[in-house]
Design an enzyme around this catalytic site. Structure first.
Site, PDB file in Angstrom:
ATOM      1  CG  LEU A 154      -2.703  16.623 -31.536  1.00 40.80           C
ATOM      2  CD1 LEU A 154      -4.024  16.060 -32.008  1.00 40.80           C
ATOM      3  CD2 LEU A 154      -2.173  17.652 -32.529  1.00 40.80           C
ATOM      4  CG  ASP A 155      -0.907  13.251 -31.771  1.00 45.24           C
ATOM      5  OD1 ASP A 155      -1.947  12.603 -31.974  1.00 45.24           O
ATOM      6  OD2 ASP A 155      -0.355  13.943 -32.637  1.00 45.24           O
ATOM      7  CG  ASP A 156       0.060  14.187 -23.579  1.00 41.05           C
ATOM      8  OD1 ASP A 156       1.263  13.874 -23.637  1.00 41.05           O
ATOM      9  OD2 ASP A 156      -0.541  14.440 -22.509  1.00 41.05           O
TER      10      ASP A 156
END
Lengths: 284, 284, 284, 284
Positions: free
Chosen positions: B227-229
């Site tokens: 996530l969000d990486d």
């Protein structure tokens, strides 16, 4: 040179506050130059900064406390009175990098930063020549894992001896102990080379490069017990691209660090900052 | 309407690469419009984008692969050929917030975004009227904790049916499964409402407010399993102050989200992005 | 210390250019570090910057001109070869304000600006102490309405004597004559304290204040015969508000001037700037 | 929905002003939510904005004028009282470009802009479908060199008929006559597509491109008799480079125009703007 008084107030929000303060100042014929206030909804606090000319103020400043305290008591105020002619006594801590130090000293000498600088403290000899050039005593106190407590004791003795009431960490690469920061609450300003809370701690430019961010930042903040967690004063960013190496980011970042640190410091010197919870209110 | 080809190349850095590519194109009389290259020192990769006019190009594009593959093999290239007249087929995923969706659709209709939009998928009915106004089929697929796998299966069936090769999450408030993201590698663009890596995950504006940051941001990035990486495409920031409530930050942030998302998307549609490691190279 | 060559090319846009240049470099086994190109549609020009490592380059640099000239002739190229180890010899012109000067000298000493500074020229004594501190000869040449031609003659004699090939006006408050600027085409860099073309000429901060702008700017540009009209290299802005007095704008502006001037200068020193018409192409 | 009153005051700066206003409000038990003030040194004016909750305010708002006028007279105040529940009646003027219009309407519908929009006026049919979608009457009034006075008369009749007290020019490509602007002093907000005062008048993006600026801008301002010379409300910039064609600048500029126009408008709707001389004071 201006001759003004600045009153900073932090108290629970209640009706009648502004009227009480304004009436008090009007009673003594204050010529108000700036007044700013803020209601913090989260904390339900009222924060105010008011600055007035002392030229025709009818109250002797030595008697200010006695005259104002009844109002302060009525509203449970924390308050501080700052006189423009009473300068901060500021110490600069620095390691080897000299870009922030040189920038601060040039601004100070040109009159942009209104304070005395009785001393500079470093853990290295490198920056001594700049201190010499600007005529400021330079003290080297080596810091390592073994002597940290003793080194801080020597630093604090020097600070006390010179009546220091503000400390600027101009890329000082050491972490201060909780005991040290507790001794100077909201009196130590640091420049961190990232847009906090991203990349707190060590090597932020390397980590920013590894993550591939498109903006790098710098953050001026008060130092508290927890590393890089104190109230943020100011932040700035600059664009980065895939063409930037870590060295490029470090170089771009220096431009930010100088500007963000000096702006944070100037606001403090102008008594424009109030701390509320873990945040700053900047009356600019 | 322009008629160009764009070649994207990603390979180990070696001497003779530019000469080999330039000679190949010159052989077929290419009129080069743009050429950009980048040497990634960390990964020791060579990345190139070259765009040329097809008007007087002497090689039939159907034969391009066969003609170019020997060079690609010699230099171990990953390469992609993009024809400007072959539009992306893009799906938009949206929840209830309509600001990014309306912005994208207005840009698309005015010709700023060069793609087909065969469908919009949402977990709510709210945005249907915008889809109707722009004449785009709107599919509601409810998602909850129990039906997530099934819902994604339905989504992916729709995407396949419509030949979708690019997905934009325009404030779609659901996390995609690893299986989904694996099916569309570097083909799902998300807008996250913070300057990553700060405030990844949920409620970034609330956390930014609590931390007292002086800048808020938005990040356009490719969605990967974590996530969000994923690789960051573009970031923007806007100033915040003590006067801003969480609601103010959310409203300021919407301005950023629109601009950062549409810019990220436009670069993808123009074949300006290469991914190298977990970073993007943007040939703007 | 790096050992590279940079080739800057400016010529009519034609097919085969990149291939010809790339082949030439490949023939001598150049390890290309950076290559950038730009097609200027308005002027129909091709502009290129290519930098390669000299470590294993098979052509003696003294023979470069003879070897490359046939290609240059074929494509009607203007070209310049720059060797990283041959430093610019830069003169700084300054008046009384020292903020840009101190900034440049600190950057220079820390290795951020790769050049020799054989002398500083001023019309006032004020900045001599900074020159002394950094060990750079400081020449005061008074300039007034009567002696302007003579003063410039003395300046030019000094520049010639010291082999100067780049001049930086670090807030030098005098207008150079057309004869002077003609002698150093695109070799004089000035910082103007506004976002040109707004507020060209005198007292830009005062005029910005009077107009009530919400942003103030600074512009780094090459000096040409017409005041503040030369090719723009870099610009920056900072927010202003109704609270800012003229003095506040001046102080904010200094932060911009330092950053914009040093960035403009660094690009020049790195051979990243090509002039095309009255515009710059910055290969950053 | 909030229920507040906002008082805007503009008067000669004198002692006792704040006390008089604060006492007046305290008399009626006002719960002050926001108060901001500014001393304009150039004009020697005092400007103030104070907003309070009407929930427990002890004065009937119909009686406010009679109660406050004695104070206003004593200090020669210009003052305006704004009730949050009395919405602006706003007309939008638009030509063919729809990006600002769509943006404003989406913001309006989502509740970000607190006003009624009784009508949209255009000199072209193009944007009617957007007006229809949002359910707003759309009036086409053709304007050309011959019929300008008559067209404006028809526009003004419509505005009067609908009780309009605010006009937004959302890229309306016609110049209003002095008679028109005089009828709506500081009631017409325009977005100009440059950072004024640079590139006032026609074709700013073309001229910015020709000049080779490295930043392009947009300016929200009140319309006065002199073209592009009214008080500036807000400005924004975005980076440009040699790679940008005029079309690229136009497209980048649209992002700025949307954000700068809507921000300018929101400040007006929130009664945050006071005009002092030819400048705005923004109490944000």
């Amino acid at each position: 040179m201006k001759n003004t008084a600045t009153l900073l107030i932090n108290c629970p929000d209640r009706k009648g506050l502004v009227a009480a303060i304004a009436n008090f100042l009007y009673t003594y014929d204050a010529n108000i130059l700036h007044a700013d206030q803020h209601q913090d909804e989260t904390e339900n606090r009222f924060l105010m900064r008011v600055e007035w000319d002392l030229a025709d103020f009818k109250l002797d400043m030595d008697a200010f406390g006695a005259a104002f305290q009844p109002i302060a008591d009525r509203f449970s105020m924390e308050w501080h009175l700052k006189l423009s002619q009473r300068k901060f006594r500021m110490a600069i801590f620095v390691s080897k990098y000299d870009h922030c130090l040189v920038d601060l000293l040039q601004r100070w000498q040109s009159g942009e930063l209104w304070c005395d600088i009785p001393l500079i403290i470093s853990n290295h000899e490198d920056c001594r020549r700049h201190a010499d050039f600007y005529g400021i005593p330079f003290h080297v106190i080596e810091v390592n894992r073994e002597n940290k407590a003793e080194a801080e004791a020597r630093q604090m003795a020097l600070l006390q001896e010179h009546g220091v009431n503000l400390i600027v960490l101009a890329r000082y690469m050491q972490v201060l102990s909780p005991a040290f920061t507790a001794a100077y609450p909201y009196r130590v300003i640091n420049i961190h080379h990232s847009f906090l809370p991203a990349f707190d701690g060590a090597k932020p430019y390397h980590r920013a490069h590894a993550r591939g961010v498109k903006l790098i930042g710098a953050t001026g903040h008060y130092v508290t017990e927890i590393l890089d967690d104190g109230p943020i004063i100011e932040q700035g960013v600059i664009r980065a691209s895939h063409r930037d190496t870590v060295e490029d980011l470090i170089q771009k970042g220096r431009d930010l660090e100088r500007v963000v640190l000096s702006r944070s410091l100037r606001w403090h010197l102008d008594h424009r900052i109030l701390v509320c919870g873990n945040k700053t209110v900047i009356f600019d």
